[in-house]
Every structure is written in C-alpha cells, then in structure tokens.
Enzyme design. Structure first.
Site, PDB file in Angstrom:
ATOM      1  N   ARG A 200      47.253  25.836   4.414  1.00 28.86           N
ATOM      2  CA  ARG A 200      47.620  25.833   5.838  1.00 28.86           C
ATOM      3  C   ARG A 200      49.074  26.284   5.983  1.00 28.86           C
ATOM      4  NH1 ARG A 200      49.236  21.340   7.617  1.00 28.86           N
ATOM      5  NH2 ARG A 200      47.502  20.076   6.915  1.00 28.86           N
TER       6      ARG A 200
ATOM      7  N   TYR B 225      45.885  38.829  30.860  1.00 29.17           N
ATOM      8  CA  TYR B 225      44.587  38.424  30.321  1.00 29.17           C
ATOM      9  C   TYR B 225      44.170  37.073  30.920  1.00 29.17           C
ATOM     10  CZ  TYR B 225      41.166  36.573  27.059  1.00 29.17           C
ATOM     11  OH  TYR B 225      40.049  35.996  26.521  1.00 29.17           O
TER      12      TYR B 225
ATOM     13  N   ASP C  22      53.704  40.293  25.330  1.00 28.92           N
ATOM     14  CA  ASP C  22      52.374  40.447  24.758  1.00 28.92           C
ATOM     15  C   ASP C  22      52.156  41.946  24.573  1.00 28.92           C
ATOM     16  OD1 ASP C  22      49.647  40.778  24.298  1.00 28.92           O
ATOM     17  OD2 ASP C  22      49.074  39.041  25.487  1.00 28.92           O
TER      18      ASP C  22
ATOM     19  N   LYS D 189      42.440  42.949  18.482  1.00 30.29           N
ATOM     20  CA  LYS D 189      42.259  44.225  19.165  1.00 30.29           C
ATOM     21  C   LYS D 189      42.648  45.398  18.257  1.00 30.29           C
ATOM     22  CE  LYS D 189      40.924  41.627  22.539  1.00 30.29           C
ATOM     23  NZ  LYS D 189      41.508  40.329  22.366  1.00 30.29           N
TER      24      LYS D 189
HETATM   25  O1  P1T Z   1      41.007  36.857  22.087  1.00 31.21           O
HETATM   26  P1  P1T Z   1      42.266  36.422  21.398  1.00 31.21           P
HETATM   27  O2  P1T Z   1      42.471  37.040  20.050  1.00 31.21           O
HETATM   28  O3  P1T Z   1      42.447  34.943  21.375  1.00 31.21           O
HETATM   29  O4  P1T Z   1      43.485  37.045  22.257  1.00 31.21           O
HETATM   30  C1  P1T Z   1      43.774  36.665  23.564  1.00 31.21           C
HETATM   31  C2  P1T Z   1      44.450  37.805  24.299  1.00 31.21           C
HETATM   32  C3  P1T Z   1      45.826  37.804  24.431  1.00 31.21           C
HETATM   33  N1  P1T Z   1      46.481  38.798  25.080  1.00 31.21           N
HETATM   34  C4  P1T Z   1      45.822  39.858  25.579  1.00 31.21           C
HETATM   35  C5  P1T Z   1      46.577  40.943  26.273  1.00 31.21           C
HETATM   36  C6  P1T Z   1      44.437  39.939  25.459  1.00 31.21           C
HETATM   37  O5  P1T Z   1      43.815  41.005  25.974  1.00 31.21           O
HETATM   38  C7  P1T Z   1      43.721  38.881  24.806  1.00 31.21           C
HETATM   39  C8  P1T Z   1      42.250  38.900  24.686  1.00 31.21           C
HETATM   40  N2  P1T Z   1      41.594  39.808  25.537  1.00 31.21           N
HETATM   41  C9  P1T Z   1      40.265  40.036  25.614  1.00 31.21           C
HETATM   42  C10 P1T Z   1      39.358  39.374  24.876  1.00 31.21           C
HETATM   43  C11 P1T Z   1      39.859  41.085  26.580  1.00 31.21           C
HETATM   44  O6  P1T Z   1      38.737  41.601  26.503  1.00 31.21           O
HETATM   45  O7  P1T Z   1      40.682  41.435  27.426  1.00 31.21           O
END
Ligand code: P1T
Length: 379
Positions: A46, A98, A170, A195
């Site tokens: 961890r 988001y 972000d 992503k």
């Molecule tokens: O899904 P996750 O890895 O927990 O990330 C969250 C997140 C944070 N910031 C941005 C700009 C994001 O687009 C996302 C996640 N977004 C999607 C799942 C989407 O389809 O827009």
C-alpha cells in the site's frame, strides 16, 4: 528530454535483479526484512511497490513535476486532494466539469463543511469576486467536460498566487502531451489515468503530480493512510499504454479536427464545439497554453428532441455509445443522462449544458471510417 522520449523511458530502468527491460509486475503485498526495519526500501505494497514507483516517476516526468502519485481511480485522486481541506474552507471550481467531481464536492465534502462555488472561469472577474479569505483552492478543468471550454491557466494561477490559494488543474482532457499546467503556475495536476494516459479503456486509475515537496509529503501520507492505490498489474498496463501517448495523441487531434469539420458542414447539425475552431471562444488561449486541440468534440443537432438525439446515438456502429473517453476506439456519449446525470438539470442548464449535447471521444481509427459512421447515423 522531450515528451515522446519521456513517455517511453522516464521512471523505467532495467530490473536490478534480472535486467528485464520492461518493469516487472511486482505482484506482492509485502517484502522480506533482515531484522526489523532493515529492508530494501519496501515494506508493504500500500505504501510502496516497484511497479507503481516506476509509473509514478514516469507521470511526474511527463508533467514536468517532481512527485507523482497513482490512485485506484481519478475520483480517488480527487478525494485525496479534497482531504487537504478543512471544515470552513472554500473552493472555487469551474461550473462545467465531470459530473462525478461535482458529485463528490456537493454530496461528500459540502456536508463536511466545505463550501464550493461553481463559476464561469471564462471570466476572470467571476473568479476574483468569488474569492474570500476562506478560499483555499481553485479547481480548474480545462478543456472542460463536456463543453470543452478553455480556461486561461496562467491568469488563474497569477490571481490565486496573490491570495495564497492552491490551484488544481484536472488535465485529463488535454494530457501532458498537449498541456503542462505545473509549468504555468498550477500547484497540482490531476488525471483520470483511465482516459488518454491508460489509452486502451482497460484500466481505471487516477494520478496527482506536484512540484512542492511538502505538498507531496502530505499527499503521500493521505495516499498511504486512506489506501486508494492501484494494483501492480494496472500500473504495468498504464506504463505500457503511456509509451505510445505522443503517437496516439497526434492522431486523436488530427481525427478530431476532421470529424469536427465534417459535423460543422452537415445540414442536420446545429453547432459543433471544438477548441481547434477559430470561432471557439477559447481558441486563442488554447493556442497559447496547448500544443494541440485534443480528441474530444461535442455537438448539438438541429432537431434537439430526445428522440432525434437518441436515434443518432443508437444508429452509430463504429462509435460505441458508452461512458469514458481517451481510448484508441471512438466513443459517443450523452452527458445529461450518462456522465453528467449527477448534476441537477437546473445546474446543467445554468452552465450551458443542454440535454441535446452529444459528446464524442474521437479514437485513432481511420478517420474516413469514423466520418462514414457519423454520416450514416445522422441519416
Ligand atoms: O473515472 P475516474 O478514473 O475515477 O476519473 C474521474 C474523472 C475525473 N476528471 C475528469 C475530467 C473525468 O472526465 C473523469 C471521468 N470521466 C468520465 C468517466 C467521462 O466519461 O467523462
């Protein structure tokens, strides 16, 4: 070192025991100690794991930061940053962001006594007038999800530094290939690694990159204490994905521009949002702070009825109707019922997000096939 070289080499050295060129998946929870406290720098996975270490170093290098921290999701990374705050603190955030970020802010941290204001960051005065002595953090998403607004990072960081406010960017939509917020004054960069960094829609992961040692120490403490870490196997997959980040992003940008131009010329399309268009309100800022305009395109049909929007989405064959973005394959999404459903309709409308908006994550397939697919779906 330039980014393509960093993507392939940063953090990655031949394995000290075997010489393995690719960082092995250290699928272990624990590490042998000779006598209590006498170990090789690793005690428990961890806290540290060699596969994660390699990825974290790679991420730090890509963002021109000093410290990288990997998390089990983008939301776990967001949660960790929010834990830097205390009751009574205030945060100013972009009003287009988001849906999950909006949800954690308003449904998890607001009840704990942290105040969030969602402002239109196109207008610096709106940020300025939201600042109070209690403002501790400005949360920027740029380009924003899903309206692709481009926020002037340098103007925000200059304003924030006059007030001693931390700035988080972000950088999920831009990726370090197109934009490095730490170079223009941001304190923390956050990624949904899920992503473009992962790039193949097979890993959920998050990351934070910082320059400041003290901030890194606090974030590492939270990472270890709260435990939202990724698995060694996922770290390996992301290290592999990142090796082609620069090549993939080149193609994402080229394809997105062509797709956006096609849509703009289509009689059934009312408007297309793409930061690469000269008429996009953030185009000049994008040219200044980004090295390309990204792989995301949003658009609205002439006929904004739900039937018409849904039937286009249903007819798509190559574009898969699905949440997420940034993988090699093209996806289409309907933000108001999918990724942004957790933002109340009134708030979405205030931010300018219509129910009829379609969001495309343009992949790296042959663009003629993508355009043919859109053409048949638009009928
Ligand atoms: O899904 P996750 O890895 O927990 O990330 C969250 C997140 C944070 N910031 C941005 C700009 C994001 O687009 C996302 C996640 N977004 C999607 C799942 C989407 O389809 O827009």
């Amino acid at each position: 070192m330039k980014i393509g070289t960093k993507a392939i080499h940063a953090g990655v050295n031949p394995d000290p025991t075997t010489g393995a060129v690719m960082t092995p998946i250290y699928q272990t929870t624990t590490y042998a100690q000779k006598t209590p406290g006498d170990h090789k720098g690793y005690e428990y996975s961890r806290t540290h794991n060699p596969t994660r270490d390699a990825l974290e170093k790679n991420l730090a290098a890509l963002e021109n930061g000093k410290h990288g921290l990997a998390f089990s999701s983008g939301m776990a990374a967001t949660d960790t940053i929010a834990k830097l705050l205390e009751p009574g603190d205030e945060v100013i955030s972009t009003n287009d962001l988001y849906g999950g970020t909006y949800r954690i802010f308003t449904k998890v941290y607001e009840p704990l006594g942290i105040k969030f204001q969602f402002v239109d960051m196109d207008n610096l005065e709106d940020i300025s007038s939201a600042i109070s002595p209690k403002t501790k953090m400005i949360w920027v998403e740029t380009p924003t999800n899903p309206l692709l607004k481009v926020i002037d990072i340098r103007s925000v960081t200059e304003l924030a530094s006059q007030h001693g406010i931390l700035v988080v960017v972000d950088n999920t939509f831009a990726t370090p290939y197109l934009q490095n917020p730490l170079d223009i004054g941001a304190d923390m960069v956050l990624h949904s690694v899920t992503k473009y960094l992962g790039g193949h829609s097979d890993v959920v992961m998050g990351a934070i990159v910082v320059k400041d040692d003290e901030l890194a120490e606090r974030l590492s403490f939270l990472q270890n204490s709260c435990g939202g870490i990724p698995s060694p196997n996922d770290c390996f997959l992301v290290l592999r994905g990142i090796k082609t980040l620069h090549i993939r992003l080149e193609r994402h940008c080229q394809n997105a521009m062509k797709v956006a131009e096609f849509l703009k010329g289509h009689s059934k399309v009312d408007r297309v949002i793409y930061p690469g268009f000269k008429e996009h309100p953030g185009h000049e800022i994008a040219k200044k702070q980004m090295r390309g305009f990204g792989g995301m395109v949003s658009f609205v049909l002439q006929d904004e009825s739900q039937d018409s929007v849904f039937s286009v989405l249903e007819r798509l064959k190559l574009f898969t109707l699905a949440e997420s973005l940034g993988g090699v394959e093209s996806l289409a999404g309907h933000p108001s019922t999918m990724t942004h459903a957790s933002i109340p309709k009134e708030e979405r409308e205030k931010a300018g997000l219509p129910d009829s908006l379609i969001r495309l994550s343009v992949g790296i397939e042959d663009v003629d096939d993508l355009i043919a697919d859109l053409n048949q779906a638009l009928g």
